[in-house]
Design an enzyme around this catalytic site. Structure first.
Site, PDB file in Angstrom:
ATOM      1  N   TYR A 141     -20.300  61.882  59.525  1.00  0.00           N
ATOM      2  CA  TYR A 141     -20.783  62.923  60.094  1.00  0.00           C
ATOM      3  C   TYR A 141     -20.877  62.827  61.736  1.00  0.00           C
ATOM      4  CZ  TYR A 141     -22.045  65.923  56.150  1.00  0.00           C
ATOM      5  OH  TYR A 141     -22.178  66.805  55.143  1.00  0.00           O
ATOM      6  N   LYS A 192     -16.957  53.446  48.180  1.00  0.00           N
ATOM      7  CA  LYS A 192     -15.728  53.621  47.682  1.00  0.00           C
ATOM      8  C   LYS A 192     -14.893  52.188  48.165  1.00  0.00           C
ATOM      9  CE  LYS A 192     -11.836  55.691  46.289  1.00  0.00           C
ATOM     10  NZ  LYS A 192     -11.677  56.175  44.719  1.00  0.00           N
ATOM     11  N   ASP A 224     -15.992  58.609  42.917  1.00  0.00           N
ATOM     12  CA  ASP A 224     -15.293  59.569  42.296  1.00  0.00           C
ATOM     13  C   ASP A 224     -15.692  59.231  40.775  1.00  0.00           C
ATOM     14  OD1 ASP A 224     -14.191  56.771  42.108  1.00  0.00           O
ATOM     15  OD2 ASP A 224     -12.122  57.311  41.889  1.00  0.00           O
ATOM     16  N   ASP A 248     -23.891  64.111  50.500  1.00  0.00           N
ATOM     17  CA  ASP A 248     -23.764  65.611  50.616  1.00  0.00           C
ATOM     18  C   ASP A 248     -23.347  66.176  49.498  1.00  0.00           C
ATOM     19  OD1 ASP A 248     -23.934  67.989  51.915  1.00  0.00           O
ATOM     20  OD2 ASP A 248     -21.623  67.668  52.316  1.00  0.00           O
ATOM     21  N   ASP A 252     -25.165  68.181  45.830  1.00  0.00           N
ATOM     22  CA  ASP A 252     -24.930  69.366  45.311  1.00  0.00           C
ATOM     23  C   ASP A 252     -24.677  69.409  43.677  1.00  0.00           C
ATOM     24  OD1 ASP A 252     -25.249  70.430  47.953  1.00  0.00           O
ATOM     25  OD2 ASP A 252     -23.629  71.958  47.397  1.00  0.00           O
TER      26      ASP A 252
END
Ligand code: IPM
Ligand code: MG
Length: 357
Positions: A141, A192, A224, A248, A252
């Site tokens: 970000y 990751k 993942d 983020d 959700d």
């Protein structure tokens, strides 16, 4: 001395839900002895329209002075074509960065009354209580360099940089560990590391920090797989800690396990416990101005504020109990509506919480 709270309604449904949150704060002040001073300021697209900036200096100054900030939501179709530097989202990101709010706490809790509102089977989500700890002031970000450049061929190339220092990982993993110590003592660090060096470093630092918390069971998961596990068997998680962007996305996903993103509050904290509190949902331009938005995530954000920044845990519980009561009474905004319940609008829901208080 009274504590200062800065109210930033922002854009879209932010305006409507914040009005209900302010009712709740006023009720706590008048009837329950909460001593606070409320200020209000502009942020996001609304601020851009009035001042040319999504984060006016005046707002930033008030935010710096405040003990806690309560934010509605920012963004909307109207501002989507603006340059990145003045988009409503920059207001939110600027506040996070300028106030040093590196630790984003996003609880995903299923209210038993809402088990039917989830798209997942009740046995998968019942009793769900996960805390996602998202790094909030670093990673892709904010990493440099970033931008879109034109190559010699005339083709454009966009780029962002995913970067983390050891100290940034260290402090966010410690936040997760400290929270886990007060819960079920289990932390899953999401990375990751099979592909990205920066998250391999993330994993190394997490392991090192884990050494200081022998009572906490630390596990690691690739992002993942974490997304898959969240919908497969979410109850395997207690605390999850991850990067800005992974957090983020996963938050959700976790929100939806609980039936509606309209129910979930969040806290963004600095090193000293000063915080900004906001619902994790966005400005929902599609329903803005219709009086149907769910104000409960914002109201529950006040509870987090009372707990983490204002040292008023009893008052936080009072709010949570009031929300529980209105749900028990069968009141539902449209996002959490199910058979046999009574559908209410934003204002009615806010009033019901105040009455329950
Ligand atoms: C969130 C939002 C923000 C983010 C946007 C509005 C900038 O999606 O708080 O999760 O990406 O952090
Ligand atoms: Mg998001």
């Amino acid at each position: 001395m009274s504590k200062k709270i800065l109210i930033l309604p922002g854009d879209g449904i932010g305006q409507e839900i914040m009005a209900e949150a302010v009712k709740v704060l006023n009720c706590l002040q008048h009837d329950h002895g909460l001593v606070v001073e409320l200020n209000e300021a502009l942020v996001g697209g609304t601020a851009y329209d009035e001042t040319g900036s999504p984060l006016p200096e005046a707002t930033l100054d008030l935010a710096r002075e405040a003990d806690a900030v309560l934010l509605g939501a920012v963004g909307g179709v109207k501002w989507e074509s603006l340059d990145y530097s003045v988009r409503p989202e920059r207001g939110l990101l600027g506040l996070r960065k300028e106030l040093g709010l590196f630790a984003n706490l996003r609880p995903a809790i299923l209210y038993p009354q809402l088990a039917d509102a989830s798209t997942l089977k009740p046995e998968v989500v019942s009793g769900l209580d996960i805390m996602i700890v998202r790094e909030l002031t670093g990673g892709i970000y904010f990493g440099q360099p970033r931008g879109v450049k034109e190559l010699e061929s005339g083709e454009k190339e966009g780029f962002n940089t995913l970067v983390y220092r050891e100290s940034e990982v260290d402090r966010i993993v410690r936040v997760a560990m400290d929270i886990a110590m007060k819960r079920n003592k289990s932390v899953c660090s999401v990375d990751k590391a099979n592909v990205l060096e920066v998250t391999e470093l993330w994993r190394d630092v997490a392991i090192k920090v884990g050494g200081d918390y022998p009572d906490v069971e630390l596990s690691h998961m690739y992002v993942d797989n974490a997304a898959m596990q969240l919908v497969k068997w979410p109850k395997q998680f207690d605390v999850m800690v991850t990067t800005n962007m992974f957090g983020d996305i996963l938050s959700d996903c976790a929100a939806m396990l609980t039936g509606s993103i309209g129910m979930l509050p969040s806290a963004s904290l600095d090193e000293n416990g000063k915080g900004m509190y906001e619902p994790i949902h966005g400005s929902a331009p599609d329903i803005a101005g219709k009086g149907v938005a769910n104000p409960l995530a914002t109201i529950l954000s006040i509870a987090m504020m009372l707990r983490y920044s204002l040292d008023e845990p009893a008052m936080a519980e009072r709010i949570e109990r009031a929300v529980d009561k209105v749900l028990d009474d069968g009141l539902r905004t449209q996002d959490i509506m199910s058979d046999g319940c009574k559908e209410v609008g934003t204002v009615e829901m806010g009033d019901a919480v105040v009455a329950a208080l």
